[in-house]
Design a protein around this motif. Structure first.
Motif, PDB file in Angstrom:
ATOM      1  N   TYR A   1       0.867  -1.178   0.000  1.00  0.00           N
ATOM      2  CA  TYR A   1       0.000   0.000   0.000  1.00  0.00           C
ATOM      3  C   TYR A   1       0.899   1.221   0.000  1.00  0.00           C
ATOM      4  O   TYR A   1       1.849   1.313   0.786  1.00  0.00           O
ATOM      5  CB  TYR A   1      -0.902   0.007   1.240  1.00  0.00           C
ATOM      6  CG  TYR A   1      -2.032   1.016   1.160  1.00  0.00           C
ATOM      7  CD1 TYR A   1      -3.268   0.646   0.678  1.00  0.00           C
ATOM      8  CD2 TYR A   1      -1.851   2.340   1.560  1.00  0.00           C
ATOM      9  CE1 TYR A   1      -4.319   1.555   0.584  1.00  0.00           C
ATOM     10  CE2 TYR A   1      -2.881   3.257   1.473  1.00  0.00           C
ATOM     11  CZ  TYR A   1      -4.113   2.857   0.992  1.00  0.00           C
ATOM     12  OH  TYR A   1      -5.143   3.758   0.900  1.00  0.00           O
ATOM     13  N   TRP A   2       0.613   2.150  -0.910  1.00  0.00           N
ATOM     14  CA  TRP A   2       1.420   3.359  -1.033  1.00  0.00           C
ATOM     15  C   TRP A   2       0.642   4.566  -0.522  1.00  0.00           C
ATOM     16  O   TRP A   2      -0.586   4.645  -0.684  1.00  0.00           O
ATOM     17  CB  TRP A   2       1.807   3.586  -2.497  1.00  0.00           C
ATOM     18  CG  TRP A   2       2.897   2.659  -2.961  1.00  0.00           C
ATOM     19  CD1 TRP A   2       2.762   1.358  -3.313  1.00  0.00           C
ATOM     20  CD2 TRP A   2       4.282   2.974  -3.100  1.00  0.00           C
ATOM     21  NE1 TRP A   2       3.975   0.834  -3.677  1.00  0.00           N
ATOM     22  CE2 TRP A   2       4.926   1.809  -3.555  1.00  0.00           C
ATOM     23  CE3 TRP A   2       5.035   4.132  -2.900  1.00  0.00           C
ATOM     24  CZ2 TRP A   2       6.291   1.762  -3.801  1.00  0.00           C
ATOM     25  CZ3 TRP A   2       6.392   4.094  -3.147  1.00  0.00           C
ATOM     26  CH2 TRP A   2       7.017   2.923  -3.591  1.00  0.00           C
ATOM     27  N   LEU A   3       1.361   5.490   0.078  1.00  0.00           N
ATOM     28  CA  LEU A   3       0.781   6.724   0.579  1.00  0.00           C
ATOM     29  C   LEU A   3       1.288   7.899  -0.247  1.00  0.00           C
ATOM     30  O   LEU A   3       2.488   7.997  -0.524  1.00  0.00           O
ATOM     31  CB  LEU A   3       1.162   6.937   2.049  1.00  0.00           C
ATOM     32  CG  LEU A   3       0.641   5.887   3.029  1.00  0.00           C
ATOM     33  CD1 LEU A   3       1.295   6.089   4.394  1.00  0.00           C
ATOM     34  CD2 LEU A   3      -0.877   5.938   3.142  1.00  0.00           C
ATOM     35  N   PHE A   4       0.382   8.775  -0.647  1.00  0.00           N
ATOM     36  CA  PHE A   4       0.739  10.013  -1.324  1.00  0.00           C
ATOM     37  C   PHE A   4       0.617  11.160  -0.321  1.00  0.00           C
ATOM     38  O   PHE A   4      -0.333  11.211   0.469  1.00  0.00           O
ATOM     39  CB  PHE A   4      -0.192  10.287  -2.504  1.00  0.00           C
ATOM     40  CG  PHE A   4      -0.093   9.318  -3.638  1.00  0.00           C
ATOM     41  CD1 PHE A   4       1.123   9.097  -4.280  1.00  0.00           C
ATOM     42  CD2 PHE A   4      -1.213   8.626  -4.087  1.00  0.00           C
ATOM     43  CE1 PHE A   4       1.220   8.215  -5.345  1.00  0.00           C
ATOM     44  CE2 PHE A   4      -1.133   7.742  -5.152  1.00  0.00           C
ATOM     45  CZ  PHE A   4       0.089   7.533  -5.782  1.00  0.00           C
ATOM     46  N   SER A   5       1.555  12.089  -0.375  1.00  0.00           N
ATOM     47  CA  SER A   5       1.490  13.251   0.505  1.00  0.00           C
ATOM     48  C   SER A   5       1.850  14.503  -0.279  1.00  0.00           C
ATOM     49  O   SER A   5       2.533  14.450  -1.305  1.00  0.00           O
ATOM     50  CB  SER A   5       2.421  13.091   1.707  1.00  0.00           C
ATOM     51  OG  SER A   5       3.768  12.967   1.297  1.00  0.00           O
ATOM     52  N   SER A   6       1.372  15.636   0.206  1.00  0.00           N
ATOM     53  CA  SER A   6       1.645  16.929  -0.397  1.00  0.00           C
ATOM     54  C   SER A   6       1.904  17.922   0.720  1.00  0.00           C
ATOM     55  O   SER A   6       1.114  18.021   1.668  1.00  0.00           O
ATOM     56  CB  SER A   6       0.445  17.374  -1.245  1.00  0.00           C
ATOM     57  OG  SER A   6       0.685  18.633  -1.839  1.00  0.00           O
ATOM     58  N   ASP A   7       3.022  18.634   0.639  1.00  0.00           N
ATOM     59  CA  ASP A   7       3.407  19.593   1.682  1.00  0.00           C
ATOM     60  C   ASP A   7       3.419  18.944   3.053  1.00  0.00           C
ATOM     61  O   ASP A   7       3.015  19.548   4.058  1.00  0.00           O
ATOM     62  CB  ASP A   7       2.461  20.802   1.684  1.00  0.00           C
ATOM     63  CG  ASP A   7       2.570  21.630   0.414  1.00  0.00           C
ATOM     64  OD1 ASP A   7       3.661  21.657  -0.183  1.00  0.00           O
ATOM     65  OD2 ASP A   7       1.560  22.242   0.015  1.00  0.00           O
ATOM     66  N   GLY A   8       3.876  17.693   3.108  1.00  0.00           N
ATOM     67  CA  GLY A   8       4.023  16.999   4.382  1.00  0.00           C
ATOM     68  C   GLY A   8       2.741  16.406   4.933  1.00  0.00           C
ATOM     69  O   GLY A   8       2.751  15.833   6.029  1.00  0.00           O
ATOM     70  N   ARG A   9       1.622  16.519   4.194  1.00  0.00           N
ATOM     71  CA  ARG A   9       0.350  15.986   4.674  1.00  0.00           C
ATOM     72  C   ARG A   9      -0.108  14.844   3.777  1.00  0.00           C
ATOM     73  O   ARG A   9      -0.141  14.984   2.549  1.00  0.00           O
ATOM     74  CB  ARG A   9      -0.718  17.083   4.682  1.00  0.00           C
ATOM     75  CG  ARG A   9      -0.431  18.218   5.625  1.00  0.00           C
ATOM     76  CD  ARG A   9      -1.498  19.292   5.538  1.00  0.00           C
ATOM     77  NE  ARG A   9      -2.834  18.760   5.844  1.00  0.00           N
ATOM     78  CZ  ARG A   9      -3.948  19.479   5.738  1.00  0.00           C
ATOM     79  NH1 ARG A   9      -3.894  20.733   5.297  1.00  0.00           N
ATOM     80  NH2 ARG A   9      -5.116  18.945   6.054  1.00  0.00           N
ATOM     81  N   MET A  10      -0.442  13.688   4.389  1.00  0.00           N
ATOM     82  CA  MET A  10      -0.969  12.565   3.605  1.00  0.00           C
ATOM     83  C   MET A  10      -2.326  12.946   3.028  1.00  0.00           C
ATOM     84  O   MET A  10      -3.174  13.496   3.734  1.00  0.00           O
ATOM     85  CB  MET A  10      -1.106  11.324   4.481  1.00  0.00           C
ATOM     86  CG  MET A  10       0.214  10.665   4.812  1.00  0.00           C
ATOM     87  SD  MET A  10      -0.023   9.043   5.575  1.00  0.00           S
ATOM     88  CE  MET A  10      -0.906   9.500   7.071  1.00  0.00           C
ATOM     89  N   ASN A  11      -2.517  12.663   1.747  1.00  0.00           N
ATOM     90  CA  ASN A  11      -3.786  13.032   1.126  1.00  0.00           C
ATOM     91  C   ASN A  11      -4.452  11.918   0.331  1.00  0.00           C
ATOM     92  O   ASN A  11      -5.603  12.066  -0.080  1.00  0.00           O
ATOM     93  CB  ASN A  11      -3.611  14.265   0.228  1.00  0.00           C
ATOM     94  CG  ASN A  11      -2.595  14.042  -0.878  1.00  0.00           C
ATOM     95  OD1 ASN A  11      -1.978  12.987  -0.964  1.00  0.00           O
ATOM     96  ND2 ASN A  11      -2.417  15.037  -1.731  1.00  0.00           N
ATOM     97  N   ALA A  12      -3.763  10.794   0.094  1.00  0.00           N
ATOM     98  CA  ALA A  12      -4.368   9.722  -0.697  1.00  0.00           C
ATOM     99  C   ALA A  12      -3.508   8.470  -0.601  1.00  0.00           C
ATOM    100  O   ALA A  12      -2.365   8.514  -0.117  1.00  0.00           O
ATOM    101  CB  ALA A  12      -4.508  10.146  -2.163  1.00  0.00           C
ATOM    102  N   GLY A  13      -4.066   7.369  -1.071  1.00  0.00           N
ATOM    103  CA  GLY A  13      -3.334   6.117  -1.070  1.00  0.00           C
ATOM    104  C   GLY A  13      -3.468   5.399  -2.396  1.00  0.00           C
ATOM    105  O   GLY A  13      -4.266   5.791  -3.266  1.00  0.00           O
ATOM    106  N   ALA A  14      -2.694   4.334  -2.570  1.00  0.00           N
ATOM    107  CA  ALA A  14      -2.733   3.539  -3.799  1.00  0.00           C
ATOM    108  C   ALA A  14      -2.507   2.078  -3.460  1.00  0.00           C
ATOM    109  O   ALA A  14      -1.648   1.749  -2.638  1.00  0.00           O
ATOM    110  CB  ALA A  14      -1.675   4.023  -4.790  1.00  0.00           C
TER     111      ALA A  14
END
Length: 202
Positions: free
Chosen positions: A121-134
């Motif tokens: 499971y992968w985690l996406f983050s933007s500006d240090g905040r997690m926002n979505a997964g894959a």
């Protein structure tokens, strides 16, 4: 969130679905990057939506539909992570490697594997905040189901929401079950649009 009717002659035969919109600062550049890195555009160029903003829509390299939005007067959602609001977005992909490579290049997200996850499971983050997964599409999902983004709504009681959804004509695709982060169910509304509800454990 918003609801809209299908435009006449648009995407005939495709069932109703929820669309994820990613906020971008420069929609022309983001749309160009989307195609450059393997996405498929579903419109020739970004479209202005009156004074509300600009949108662009396409499918990622695995076929999951997604849109982007540059705000005008409409900034999008202004609250999250509490009952009645979206809490998580997750792409369930038939080509996990492709999407993990694609989204950071298009949106500048950081991608990192979740420690100890099996399957991966992968985690996406933007500006240090997690926002979505894959995640890879589970083997139990029928082959005709394409890659897609799953949308999670936080609720106070998953069981009560499932019962209400059935009462109102919805279909329960996955009865309530427990995972590490909470209790989840997957629902189709009466038009066939699929979403998940979760009562978080924290």
């Amino acid at each position: 969130v918003g609801l809209g009717g299908r435009q006449p002659g648009s995407m005939e035969g495709v069932p109703a679905f929820w669309t994820m919109y990613v906020n971008v600062h420069d929609i022309d550049a983001a749309a160009a990057a989307f195609v450059e890195h393997g996405g498929t555009a579903m419109m020739p160029e970004p479209m202005q939506v009156m004074e509300n903003g600009w949108m662009f829509y396409g499918t990622d390299p695995s076929g999951a539909a997604i849109a982007m939005w540059k705000a005008g007067t409409h900034i999008g959602s202004d609250d999250f992570n509490k009952p009645g609001f979206m809490i998580w977005e997750e792409v369930m992909s038939r080509d996990l490697d492709a999407v993990v490579d694609f989204y950071p290049k298009v949106f500048g997200w950081e991608a990192q594997p979740m420690e100890g996850s099996d399957p991966a499971y992968w985690l996406f983050s933007s500006d240090g905040r997690m926002n979505a997964g894959a995640m890879a599409m589970p083997d139990t999902v029928p082959e005709e189901v394409p890659s897609h983004w799953m949308h999670y709504i936080e609720v106070e009681d998953v069981g009560a929401v499932v019962a209400k959804a059935e009462e109102l004509g919805g279909t329960i695709n996955a009865a309530p079950f427990d995972i590490g982060v909470g209790r989840i169910a997957v629902i189709s509304d009466p038009h066939g649009a699929v979403f998940s509800v979760i009562t978080s454990s924290t």
